[in-house]
Scaffold this active site. Sequence first.
Site, PDB file in Angstrom:
ATOM      1  N   ALA A  50     -28.257  -4.007 -40.970  1.00  8.70           N
ATOM      2  CA  ALA A  50     -28.654  -2.555 -40.844  1.00  8.70           C
ATOM      3  C   ALA A  50     -29.868  -2.327 -39.970  1.00  8.70           C
ATOM      4  CB  ALA A  50     -28.790  -2.056 -42.402  1.00  8.70           C
ATOM      5  N   GLU A  51     -29.756  -2.340 -38.818  1.00 11.33           N
ATOM      6  CA  GLU A  51     -30.892  -2.056 -37.864  1.00 11.33           C
ATOM      7  C   GLU A  51     -31.422  -0.894 -38.133  1.00 11.33           C
ATOM      8  OE1 GLU A  51     -27.736  -3.347 -37.031  1.00 11.33           O
ATOM      9  OE2 GLU A  51     -28.395  -5.390 -36.368  1.00 11.33           O
ATOM     10  N   PHE A  77     -28.291  -4.411 -30.634  1.00 12.72           N
ATOM     11  CA  PHE A  77     -28.382  -4.042 -32.050  1.00 12.72           C
ATOM     12  C   PHE A  77     -29.496  -2.991 -32.277  1.00 12.72           C
ATOM     13  CE2 PHE A  77     -27.040  -8.621 -32.439  1.00 12.72           C
ATOM     14  CZ  PHE A  77     -25.842  -8.426 -32.512  1.00 12.72           C
ATOM     15  N   HIS A 120     -23.636  -7.481 -24.839  1.00 11.93           N
ATOM     16  CA  HIS A 120     -24.407  -8.623 -25.195  1.00 11.93           C
ATOM     17  C   HIS A 120     -25.359  -9.148 -23.968  1.00 11.93           C
ATOM     18  CE1 HIS A 120     -23.665  -7.826 -29.360  1.00 11.93           C
ATOM     19  NE2 HIS A 120     -22.624  -8.816 -29.383  1.00 11.93           N
TER      20      HIS A 120
END
Lengths: 318, 321
Positions: A50-51, A77, A120
């Site tokens: 839960a960044e 993220f 990514h």
Amino acid sequence: MRKISYAQAGMEALVEEMRRDPKTFHLSTDAPDALVEEFGSERVRATPIAEGALTGIAVGAAGSGFRPIINWSMVTFSFVAMDQIVNQAAKIHYMFGGQVKFPITFRTSVGGGRRVAAQHSQSPYSMFMNLAGLKMILPSTPYDMKGLLKTVIRDDNPVISFESNRLMDFAGEVPEEPYTVPLGKADIKREGTDITIVALAWLVHEALAAAEVLDKEGVSVEVLDPRTLVPLDCDAIRAAVQKTGRLVIADEAGPTAGASAEIAAVATEDAETFAKMKAPVKRVCALHVPIPYTPQLEDHVFPDRDNIVAGVREVMDV
Amino acid sequence: MALTQEKQREMLRIMQTIRRFEERASDDYRAGDIYGVVHCYIGEEAVATGVCAALNPDDQIISTHRGHGHCIAKGADLKRMMAELYGRETGYCKGKGGSMHIADFSIGMLGANGIVAGGIPIVTGAGLAAQLEGKGRVAVSFFGDGASNAGPFHESINIAAAWKLPMIYVCENNLYAASTSAASTLAHRDVAARAAGYDIPGVVVDGNDVMEVYDATQEAVARARNSEGPSLIECKTYRWRGHTERVGGADPRPQSEIRAWQERDPIERFVAGLMDQGCITQEAWQEMDEDILAEIEESVQFAIESPFPDLEAAVEDVFAE
């Protein structure tokens, strides 16, 4: 001197600074074993994925007298936490009239080369440079990683440590004795007289390899590593360009509104530097596309030593 | 726990101060002396007052975009508040924040915030700091029904519950997220029901009854100080005014609904109760109101007499030195 990897150098910085300051603590979605063993699971916490929340938690804890260290893991993220980064962390000191300090370290990995496709493999530091209120580093060697990260942890502001995916296993000399590297101080990684390459992170090493090739052609290349993007060592960049009269900028990010564009402006907006320039600036960057998966395409999209050599030849031929 | 008469009169004073401060802020905003945007808390005064009455000075709170009430209830200085609204260098944020970003960290008020739900993770970080310090401090997150539908609410409460952080989450459910009704956006009519999903207590209270708010907060604070973790308190309330003080802003709420809630005025109800108990007389109440008006007038004078910031201030405080 002993050699350790870029990743190990980062971990050493963390351990030393967490020993030094009991107000530091560490949050990440995977808690590093080495840190948990030494500092315990109160100070080294594994968080839910839960960044947004953990970034906001860092802001609130920092404003309450602590010195949080957050690892977002891949920069991908961080985008999940954009409200907390952009609207809160970057602005909160200013917006509240400088009442309290918000010392926060955000670590995150950037760049490609791992065949993990578009999400990514990003290098979006210029998006963050565009905000006022965040400092950021982008080390290229284990020595700089350790020394800069220690400085970052001691800084009284939110600072993002962008760390290169491609360099994690790269080994380099790091002294046993304690040291720090200041923010805003570029490092000349190779002296030269004909052309300046300002290179970032992994491309510092590609630029050094390119310089060897070019040396055989009689071109003396200087390689300058800014090391920190905010603050940016404008004086060092201008001085280097004034010395050689030529500038190539090598960045693994795309060119559009990138760090490379900022560095070009830093050189060319300055009358004294511009007057000494013998050729236009050349940027050697990724293509402006999402990063593709298959190796043939990924390697084509990212710049490397060959692209840098070609870029330098182009500038030298003007 | 029964409160002393003095404490109850103090709570009344805080509620009325919030109301009078905002009436003045609204007037001065419409006169052009206060800029940008002002969100009024009038009608919801019992929530901030009841919650903060149950806190210690070193406990921390975070506010929303509708922040004047939380500031005043936590003990902020009216002069520095008004000066901030007036954009003066003597304001809490040196004129850089305005109504939407008032903060006073020295009294544990971690700021108003222009992003709905933006403050919830931040104050949860204050709760983590309190837990790491281990001195028994608690932290309170104020937010609205709108924020309860956003990710940061759920992420933060989950973490606070998993780590047993000393947190109190206070939902001010005023039935509208800006102009959108809670009835059309909440899957369950009670935000408090969501507490079950995080295995923490969740209660609904009458947000227009300051003592009911106080009692629920007391219980949650005791639990938090005792390392038993967070609680969720939903205060059903209503704002009397539009989402902002901007003239001509959309307000779809029926007049009959607004009137019905005005008849449940949290201040009138509290005064009536205190008079029944003999805690305050009509004369003393009038005198209190006059004192408050005088104090607010003073705060306006302070603001007007304060200079605007020097232009050099624009580039100061981007970074801490």
